[in-house]
Design a protein around this motif. Structure first.
Motif, short mmCIF file in Angstrom:
data_model
loop_
_atom_site.label_atom_id
_atom_site.label_comp_id
_atom_site.label_asym_id
_atom_site.label_seq_id
_atom_site.Cartn_x
_atom_site.Cartn_y
_atom_site.Cartn_z
N THR A 74 0.86 -1.18 0.00
CA THR A 74 0.00 0.00 0.00
C THR A 74 0.89 1.24 0.00
N ARG A 75 0.32 2.38 -0.38
CA ARG A 75 1.11 3.60 -0.36
C ARG A 75 1.47 4.00 1.06
N LYS A 76 0.62 3.61 2.03
CA LYS A 76 0.93 3.90 3.42
C LYS A 76 2.16 3.12 3.87
N GLN A 77 2.22 1.83 3.50
CA GLN A 77 3.36 1.00 3.88
C GLN A 77 4.60 1.35 3.09
N THR A 78 4.40 1.73 1.80
CA THR A 78 5.52 1.99 0.89
C THR A 78 5.28 3.30 0.14
N PRO A 79 5.53 4.44 0.77
CA PRO A 79 5.23 5.73 0.12
C PRO A 79 6.13 6.06 -1.07
N ASP A 80 7.34 5.51 -1.09
CA ASP A 80 8.26 5.77 -2.20
C ASP A 80 7.81 5.03 -3.45
N GLU A 81 7.59 5.75 -4.56
CA GLU A 81 7.05 5.13 -5.76
C GLU A 81 7.98 4.07 -6.35
N ALA A 83 10.13 2.14 -4.75
CA ALA A 83 10.04 0.94 -3.91
C ALA A 83 8.70 0.23 -4.11
N TYR A 84 7.65 1.03 -4.23
CA TYR A 84 6.31 0.47 -4.47
C TYR A 84 6.30 -0.32 -5.78
N TYR A 85 6.89 0.24 -6.82
CA TYR A 85 6.93 -0.41 -8.13
C TYR A 85 7.69 -1.72 -8.07
N ARG A 86 8.77 -1.76 -7.30
CA ARG A 86 9.54 -2.99 -7.18
C ARG A 86 8.70 -4.11 -6.57
N ILE A 87 7.85 -3.76 -5.60
CA ILE A 87 7.02 -4.77 -4.94
C ILE A 87 5.83 -5.16 -5.79
N ASP A 88 5.16 -4.18 -6.39
CA ASP A 88 3.91 -4.46 -7.11
C ASP A 88 4.11 -4.86 -8.57
N HIS A 89 5.25 -4.53 -9.14
CA HIS A 89 5.52 -4.92 -10.53
C HIS A 89 6.70 -5.87 -10.64
N ASP A 90 7.87 -5.43 -10.23
CA ASP A 90 9.09 -6.21 -10.47
C ASP A 90 9.05 -7.59 -9.83
N TYR A 91 8.59 -7.63 -8.57
CA TYR A 91 8.57 -8.91 -7.86
C TYR A 91 7.59 -9.90 -8.50
N PRO A 92 6.33 -9.53 -8.75
CA PRO A 92 5.43 -10.48 -9.40
C PRO A 92 5.92 -10.96 -10.77
N VAL A 93 6.46 -10.03 -11.56
CA VAL A 93 6.90 -10.41 -12.91
C VAL A 93 8.10 -11.34 -12.84
N GLU A 94 9.05 -11.04 -11.96
CA GLU A 94 10.23 -11.91 -11.83
C GLU A 94 9.85 -13.28 -11.29
N ALA A 95 8.93 -13.30 -10.32
CA ALA A 95 8.47 -14.58 -9.77
C ALA A 95 7.83 -15.43 -10.85
N ALA A 96 6.96 -14.82 -11.65
CA ALA A 96 6.30 -15.55 -12.73
C ALA A 96 7.30 -15.98 -13.80
N ALA A 117 -2.13 -0.22 -18.36
CA ALA A 117 -0.75 0.23 -18.51
C ALA A 117 -0.65 1.65 -19.03
N ALA A 118 -1.74 2.18 -19.59
CA ALA A 118 -1.74 3.55 -20.11
C ALA A 118 -2.42 4.54 -19.15
N SER A 119 -2.79 4.09 -17.97
CA SER A 119 -3.51 4.94 -17.03
C SER A 119 -2.63 6.08 -16.52
N ARG A 120 -3.26 7.22 -16.19
CA ARG A 120 -2.54 8.32 -15.55
C ARG A 120 -2.33 8.06 -14.07
N SER A 121 -3.11 7.15 -13.51
CA SER A 121 -2.97 6.78 -12.11
C SER A 121 -1.77 5.87 -11.93
N PHE A 122 -0.86 6.24 -11.03
CA PHE A 122 0.32 5.42 -10.80
C PHE A 122 -0.08 4.00 -10.39
#
Length: 219
Positions: A74-81, A83-96, A117-122
């Motif tokens: 969550t942004r509360k747990q991981t406010p840095d974008e 770091a957030y991207y590493r958890i929500d994108h990099d980790y799932p993709v690498e695991a798969a 993937a084209a959204s303005r929302s991070f």
């Protein structure tokens, strides 16, 4: 008989998913990759301690028929974008990616309604890019689950989320037709829908919102 690989097994959906997979009669082994030891024990369960950075060292042990990915922060747990991207994108993709390289035939990924993937929302862009990059790995079977508001009892206290959960009970009945994808859904139902999808053997890529997930549960 199936070996399942689970990422995110300590999370809201992942913990219920882990128990469901262990209870599934045709599961012979469940491998859970977690950051800290689990209190749960089961003859079928193998626990590997790891995270995004140590995942390559575990690669040889990540051999399974199916991979279930319920990672996220969550942004509360991981406010840095970054770091957030590493958890929500990099980790799932690498695991798969590692699981696919080791022969996994199916991937089941928890995403979010509105992922694009084209959204303005991070947040939605990150989810959309994760979906895109997991699909590109070319699993024979890919199922992406897009819940809206998750309801159910969490271990952590989230007062604002409790307010929205209360509102979802009022809004669900009026969210009809295409809008029903925004209905709140119990985290346990998402976990059960993932297991039901694994049993269905549907080939190709599936995108599942509230309607498709509840249909898998026979509702």
């Amino acid at each position: 008989m199936t070996t399942a690989l689970v990422f995110g097994a300590t999370g809201f959906i992942g913990a219920q998913l882990l128990r469901g997979l262990l209870d599934r009669p045709d599961t012979t082994r469940v491998i859970a990759v977690v950051r800290r030891p689990l209190t749960l024990s089961d003859p079928k369960l193998t626990v590997l301690i790891g995270d995004r950075e140590t995942l390559p060292a575990l690669a040889a042990q990540l051999v399974a028929d199916e991979v279930f990915v319920a990672l996220g922060t969550t942004r509360k747990q991981t406010p840095d974008e970054a770091a957030y991207y590493r958890i929500d994108h990099d980790y799932p993709v690498e695991a798969a990616r590692i699981a696919r390289h080791n022969g996994a035939q199916a991937v089941f990924l928890v995403s979010a309604v509105g992922a694009d993937a084209a959204s303005r929302s991070f947040y939605l862009r990150t989810k959309g890019e994760t979906e895109r990059d997991v699909i590109a790995l070319g699993f024979p079977r890919t199922a992406i689950f897009r819940p809206s508001m998750l309801v159910g009892q969490r271990a952590e206290h989230r007062p604002l989320e409790r307010l929205f959960i209360g509102l979802s009970h009022l809004l669900n009945p009026v969210l009809l037709g295409p809008a029903d994808r925004f209905r709140g859904i119990d985290g346990g139902d998402v976990a059960r829908a993932m297991i039901a999808a694994a049993r269905s053997d549907a080939p190709g890529v599936q995108i599942l919102h509230w309607r498709e997930m509840t249909a898998l549960l026979g509702r």
